[in-house]
Design a protein around this motif. Structure first.
Motif, PDB file in Angstrom:
ATOM      1  N   LYS A  65       0.830  -1.206   0.000  1.00 33.03           N
ATOM      2  CA  LYS A  65       0.000   0.000   0.000  1.00 33.03           C
ATOM      3  C   LYS A  65       0.869   1.262   0.000  1.00 33.03           C
ATOM      4  N   GLU A  66       1.962   1.243   0.765  1.00 40.01           N
ATOM      5  CA  GLU A  66       2.871   2.397   0.824  1.00 40.01           C
ATOM      6  C   GLU A  66       3.536   2.637  -0.536  1.00 40.01           C
ATOM      7  N   THR A  67       4.016   1.553  -1.158  1.00 39.14           N
ATOM      8  CA  THR A  67       4.670   1.685  -2.466  1.00 39.14           C
ATOM      9  C   THR A  67       3.683   2.150  -3.530  1.00 39.14           C
ATOM     10  N   LEU A  68       2.458   1.637  -3.491  1.00 41.10           N
ATOM     11  CA  LEU A  68       1.434   2.056  -4.457  1.00 41.10           C
ATOM     12  C   LEU A  68       1.136   3.547  -4.324  1.00 41.10           C
ATOM     13  N   HIS A  69       1.149   4.041  -3.108  1.00 42.59           N
ATOM     14  CA  HIS A  69       0.909   5.476  -2.887  1.00 42.59           C
ATOM     15  C   HIS A  69       2.005   6.305  -3.559  1.00 42.59           C
ATOM     16  N   ILE A  70       3.253   5.850  -3.435  1.00 44.49           N
ATOM     17  CA  ILE A  70       4.379   6.561  -4.049  1.00 44.49           C
ATOM     18  C   ILE A  70       4.263   6.507  -5.571  1.00 44.49           C
ATOM     19  N   ILE A  71       3.893   5.333  -6.098  1.00 43.70           N
ATOM     20  CA  ILE A  71       3.749   5.171  -7.551  1.00 43.70           C
ATOM     21  C   ILE A  71       2.714   6.145  -8.112  1.00 43.70           C
ATOM     22  N   LYS A  72       1.607   6.310  -7.393  1.00 46.41           N
ATOM     23  CA  LYS A  72       0.539   7.196  -7.861  1.00 46.41           C
ATOM     24  C   LYS A  72       0.979   8.662  -7.872  1.00 46.41           C
ATOM     25  N   GLN A  73       2.040   8.992  -7.102  1.00 48.35           N
ATOM     26  CA  GLN A  73       2.528  10.365  -7.019  1.00 48.35           C
ATOM     27  C   GLN A  73       3.646  10.650  -8.028  1.00 48.35           C
ATOM     28  N   ALA A  74       3.911   9.728  -8.949  1.00 49.39           N
ATOM     29  CA  ALA A  74       5.027   9.870  -9.884  1.00 49.39           C
ATOM     30  C   ALA A  74       4.926  11.155 -10.704  1.00 49.39           C
ATOM     31  N   ASN A  75       6.085  11.801 -10.900  1.00 43.41           N
ATOM     32  CA  ASN A  75       6.180  12.985 -11.759  1.00 43.41           C
ATOM     33  C   ASN A  75       6.548  12.599 -13.190  1.00 43.41           C
ATOM     34  N   ILE A  76       7.312  11.497 -13.308  1.00 43.21           N
ATOM     35  CA  ILE A  76       7.770  11.018 -14.610  1.00 43.21           C
ATOM     36  C   ILE A  76       7.523   9.507 -14.687  1.00 43.21           C
ATOM     37  N   VAL A  77       6.972   9.055 -15.795  1.00 45.33           N
ATOM     38  CA  VAL A  77       6.797   7.618 -16.038  1.00 45.33           C
ATOM     39  C   VAL A  77       7.548   7.261 -17.321  1.00 45.33           C
TER      40      VAL A  77
END
Length: 340
Positions: free
Chosen positions: A225-237
């Motif tokens: 859940k913590e990692t998914l939260h960070i992924i959703k906040q990505a500035n660059i993909v």
């Protein structure tokens, strides 16, 4: 420069063919060195006599040297390969090609590298270099970069030279994906990029694909859940684009899924979604991580894909309009415009 190129084409139309041949010859030597003449001829689909003649000419110019182990670039040869690339791109009309693709798919940026990664292995490394250069130009302090797996993204990590430009940045895998070759997994690529750029990283240890029951169970795990939260906040993909059936078979898709893809005329795959030639979703694999709808909220979404065989897949995926940057090679770009 364009005027000079036009004049050169008029006064010596054969010049482009000679430059093209020698440019690819130097790049191939650079990639495989030291390499024997026979192997070099096979890589370039030349007769051994033709390869020997070209090598002799380049040796006379001080660009290559023949050693007991094989042919190698000299320091001057390496410098020429690096310095000549921008001129070669102008010579081949890459700027016009980039503008056409950019306008067709309403993109912010298109970057084309010489060659065709379907036929020349070194071209994928060049794609990786261009992607690294673009990423470094976009990175600011404390940004989050999400990356997918695949051979194109593996080339990005491979070609990244150690630097401290990523200090304060966070690298994360865009999706789970255990089960692929380790070097092509998003976790591996993410960690390598973070280490080379002195950034931090988080990993996502989940298989791909998942059953519905397993998916809902895994996403409730605190670490996930913590990692998914960070992924959703990505500035660059940064992500690749796959051929639909190649990706389905790699994931060992069941027969009913393959039949669904066939009946739906699937062409491309990205982020676990399969698209037809018009960009419509044919099938979706249940995966943990970045979802297609998340891309709409991310400032910079970079697709990296090359090879003439990928042209239809690139066209299919970009019909969705979710990515705004394309880094590709000459083979894919030329085939893409021809298809359009």
């Amino acid at each position: 420069m364009q005027k000079l190129i036009e004049l050169q084409q008029k006064i010596c139309p054969d010049l482009i063919a000679v430059i093209d041949r020698r440019y690819h010859l130097l790049h191939t030597i650079h990639y495989y060195q030291p390499i024997g003449r026979r192997s070099l001829a096979m890589q370039l689909t030349l007769k051994e006599r033709e390869a020997r003649s070209e090598i002799d000419k380049l040796a006379q110019l001080g660009l290559v040297e023949a050693t007991p182990k094989g042919v190698m670039l000299t320091v001057m040869g390496q410098m020429l390969v690096d310095d000549f690339t921008p001129y070669f791109e102008e010579l081949r009309g890459f700027r016009d090609l980039e503008i056409k693709i950019k306008q067709t798919f309403d993109l912010e940026r298109v970057i084309i590298t010489p060659g065709d990664s379907d036929t020349d292995p070194w071209v994928k490394d060049e794609l990786g270099k261009r992607a690294v250069s673009f990423l470094q130009s976009q990175l600011n302090n404390k940004q989050t970069v999400a990356v997918t797996g695949g051979t194109s993204m593996a080339a990005v990590a491979k070609m990244m030279a150690p630097t401290d430009l990523g200090k304060g940045s966070m690298f994360v895998p865009a999706r789970g994906g255990l089960g692929e070759r380790v070097e092509n997994q998003a976790n591996t690529i993410c960690a390598e990029m973070a280490n080379k750029m002195k950034g931090d990283y988080r990993l996502l240890y989940v298989p791909d694909p998942l059953s519905e029951e397993t998916y809902h169970s895994i996403i409730e795990e605190p670490g996930v859940k913590e990692t998914l939260h960070i992924i959703k906040q990505a500035n660059i993909v940064m992500h690749g684009i796959g051929d639909a059936f190649t990706m389905a078979k790699r994931r060992k898709a069941e027969k009913n899924v393959l039949e669904k893809l066939e009946s739906g005329k699937a062409v491309s795959e990205a982020f676990g979604y399969y698209f037809d030639q018009n960009g419509r979703i044919v099938h979706k694999v249940r995966t943990v991580g970045m979802q297609l709808e998340d891309l709409s909220h991310i400032k910079t979404v970079v697709a990296i894909a090359g090879g003439h065989s990928k042209a239809k897949a690139i066209q299919s995926y970009f019909r969705q309009g979710k990515s705004n940057v394309l880094i590709t090679d000459e083979g894919a770009a030329t085939a893409l415009i021809k298809d359009l």
